[in-house]
Write a protein that holds these residues in place. Structure first.
Motif, PDB file in Angstrom:
ATOM      1  N   GLU A  22       0.829  -1.203   0.000  1.00  0.00           N
ATOM      2  CA  GLU A  22       0.000   0.000   0.000  1.00  0.00           C
ATOM      3  C   GLU A  22       0.864   1.254   0.000  1.00  0.00           C
ATOM      4  N   ALA A  23       1.933   1.266   0.795  1.00  0.00           N
ATOM      5  CA  ALA A  23       2.814   2.438   0.843  1.00  0.00           C
ATOM      6  C   ALA A  23       3.493   2.657  -0.507  1.00  0.00           C
ATOM      7  N   SER A  28       3.929   5.716  -5.617  1.00  0.00           N
ATOM      8  CA  SER A  28       3.961   5.593  -7.078  1.00  0.00           C
ATOM      9  C   SER A  28       2.880   6.453  -7.725  1.00  0.00           C
ATOM     10  N   PHE A  29       1.679   6.452  -7.141  1.00  0.00           N
ATOM     11  CA  PHE A  29       0.611   7.228  -7.739  1.00  0.00           C
ATOM     12  C   PHE A  29       0.768   8.722  -7.478  1.00  0.00           C
ATOM     13  N   ALA A  30       1.418   9.098  -6.401  1.00  0.00           N
ATOM     14  CA  ALA A  30       1.704  10.514  -6.178  1.00  0.00           C
ATOM     15  C   ALA A  30       2.583  11.045  -7.308  1.00  0.00           C
ATOM     16  N   ARG A  31       3.594  10.279  -7.685  1.00  0.00           N
ATOM     17  CA  ARG A  31       4.458  10.666  -8.805  1.00  0.00           C
ATOM     18  C   ARG A  31       3.683  10.642 -10.120  1.00  0.00           C
ATOM     19  N   PHE A  32       2.875   9.624 -10.309  1.00  0.00           N
ATOM     20  CA  PHE A  32       2.114   9.453 -11.544  1.00  0.00           C
ATOM     21  C   PHE A  32       1.140  10.616 -11.755  1.00  0.00           C
ATOM     22  N   ALA A 261       3.898  -4.989  -7.823  1.00  0.00           N
ATOM     23  CA  ALA A 261       5.049  -4.092  -7.766  1.00  0.00           C
ATOM     24  C   ALA A 261       4.956  -3.019  -8.842  1.00  0.00           C
ATOM     25  N   TRP A 262       4.168  -3.272  -9.904  1.00  0.00           N
ATOM     26  CA  TRP A 262       4.120  -2.363 -11.037  1.00  0.00           C
ATOM     27  C   TRP A 262       2.727  -1.811 -11.297  1.00  0.00           C
ATOM     28  N   THR A 285       3.005   2.438 -14.262  1.00  0.00           N
ATOM     29  CA  THR A 285       4.212   2.375 -15.090  1.00  0.00           C
ATOM     30  C   THR A 285       3.902   2.662 -16.554  1.00  0.00           C
ATOM     31  N   ARG A 286       2.639   2.558 -16.946  1.00  0.00           N
ATOM     32  CA  ARG A 286       2.245   2.771 -18.337  1.00  0.00           C
ATOM     33  C   ARG A 286       2.010   4.254 -18.574  1.00  0.00           C
ATOM     34  N   GLU A 287       2.938   4.910 -19.265  1.00  0.00           N
ATOM     35  CA  GLU A 287       2.848   6.356 -19.469  1.00  0.00           C
ATOM     36  C   GLU A 287       2.384   6.735 -20.867  1.00  0.00           C
TER      37      GLU A 287
END
Length: 426
Positions: A22-23, A28-32, A261-262, A285-287
């Motif tokens: 969860e962390a 990851s989503f904050a960056r995304f 993880a992704w 991870t999919r940008e």
């Protein structure tokens, strides 16, 4: 290939607790949200919206909004044009700039597109190589059987790895000399092709000694796994990959885990008794082509037992297939889902062995096709299915048994499926 991702996949300890997962997702989503969503015309105004409140996506809605969702400025019709031309010519090298474009027919027959930037291709290759490359210090030879090639797959190739694509649309016999000459250390193929290759191995048509055998693209049944394992004398790994990316793969213990993880994968439970669910994907991870709140119609059965590998990523007991192909039989307490595993087990336990079969339900009528069946198999099968219905407290649909196998309606072989009337769009 991303060296960091490769080493992380191969040597990292992974996530040992759900709290750690969860962390990781929150970071990851904050960056995304900050770096990726503003680049998508469709999602730019949703950067602060909770994941669960984002528009629900399916393949149909994703394709409808393809041009606005992708961050590469690629027009949907242009992408379809490139992908269809590649399919027809069997030349899969054309790209749009440095972005590879692929066509997915899917088990539903609905066309879809996928994109992969150089960064995404390197990440995909790193995950697969990190998990399944037999020995990082020695050159490897990969035989890859698939309906279509793509620059994504060829990213696996490097000075230490020889990658060869085998087109499933070519006659099978033409593959054997080239396959034997390659002598692959890694063999990757759909489950149905693995079975055919295993039969060729057992009959002496080929003599391969792969270190890794990986099933992709189709649901791997226990009987096909056993046939391939015996023929190639090694564990059969599984990669659950769709147009939407690598959703799960087997760990060192041979158990299937979601790729948390992704990506974040939530559950839309369709059968509370078994916990069967359809995955809802949020990929950070999919940008190129964003996948957020995206619901697949695959049915997965969770395994609540902890895995000996120590990973806290959700363990999957099996992939049932498409939600549209789930069998629901009526009973006194309402309709119940009859799992593909129950059907497979019932047929596998018949006194007379069956070489292959198809189970097709249409208009609440069940037709079972049997290949190379003994004369007594029909009686045995009727008794076995009646016993299955009684055990589940449901009514057995009208049942017809036929010899041989039917023509396959699509590329991906499915032993158990439901045929519905096609929907007509206005």
């Amino acid at each position: 290939m991303s060296l960091k991702a490769l080493l992380k996949t191969r040597y990292g300890k992974g996530f040992r607790t759900r709290e750690a997962i969860e962390a990781h997702h929150q970071r990851s989503f904050a960056r995304f949200r900050r770096a990726v969503m503003p680049r998508s015309p469709f999602y730019a105004d949703y950067a602060d919206t909770p994941l669960s409140d984002l528009p629900r996506m399916t393949k149909q809605t994703l394709m409808a909004h393809f041009t606005a969702i992708n961050t590469c400025g690629i027009d949907r019709e242009k992408a379809f044009e490139i992908a269809l031309r590649s399919e027809q010519s069997r030349d899969f090298s054309p790209m749009i700039g440095d972005v590879s474009v692929g066509l997915s027919t899917g088990t539903s027959g609905q066309r879809g597109l996928f994109l992969a930037t150089p960064k995404e291709r390197k990440l995909w290759a790193a995950i697969l190589a990190g998990r399944f490359w037999p020995n990082l210090a020695r050159p490897q030879r990969v035989a890859f059987f698939m309906r279509a090639d793509n620059a994504l797959y060829r990213t696996l190739g490097n000075p230490l790895l020889r990658f060869e694509f085998f087109d499933l649309l070519d006659p099978f016999d033409t593959h054997l000399p080239r396959l034997q000459a390659l002598a692959p250390t890694v063999l990757i193929a759909p489950a149905s092709m693995l079975k055919v290759l295993a039969i060729a191995q057992n009959s002496g048509q080929i003599a391969l000694s792969p270190k890794r055998v990986i099933s992709v693209a189709e649901t791997l049944s226990p009987e096909d796994r056993d046939i391939a394992k015996q023929a190639f004398n090694c564990q059969i790994d599984e990669v659950y990959q769709a147009t939407e990316g690598v959703l799960a793969f087997t760990c060192q213990e041979g158990n299937l885990h979601l790729n948390e993880a992704w990506m974040r994968i939530e559950r839309d439970i369709i059968d509370p008794q078994t916990g069967a669910f359809c995955p809802i994907i949020h990929d950070f991870t999919r940008e190129s082509l964003l996948l957020l709140n995206y619901r697949l119609n695959d049915v997965l059965i969770p395994n609540p037992d902890p895995c000996p590998c120590g990973s806290a990523c959700m363990r999957i007991a099996r992939i049932e297939g498409r939600e549209d192909d789930a069998l629901w039989w009526d009973g006194p307490n309402g309709a119940k889902m009859v799992s593909a595993e129950a059907i497979r087990t019932t047929i596998a336990c018949l006194p007379s062995p069956i070489t292959d079969y198809r189970v097709i339900e249409k208009d609440k009528h069940l037709t079972i096709w049997l290949e190379d069946a003994a004369p007594e198999s029909e009686t045995e099968l009727r008794h076995a299915f009646a016993a299955l219905a009684a055990r589940l407290d449901v009514n057995l649909p009208a049942l017809t048994i036929r010899n041989g196998l039917p023509a396959e309606p699509d590329f991906k072989r499915r032993r158990i499926r439901v045929e519905r009337q096609p929907r007509h769009c206005e």
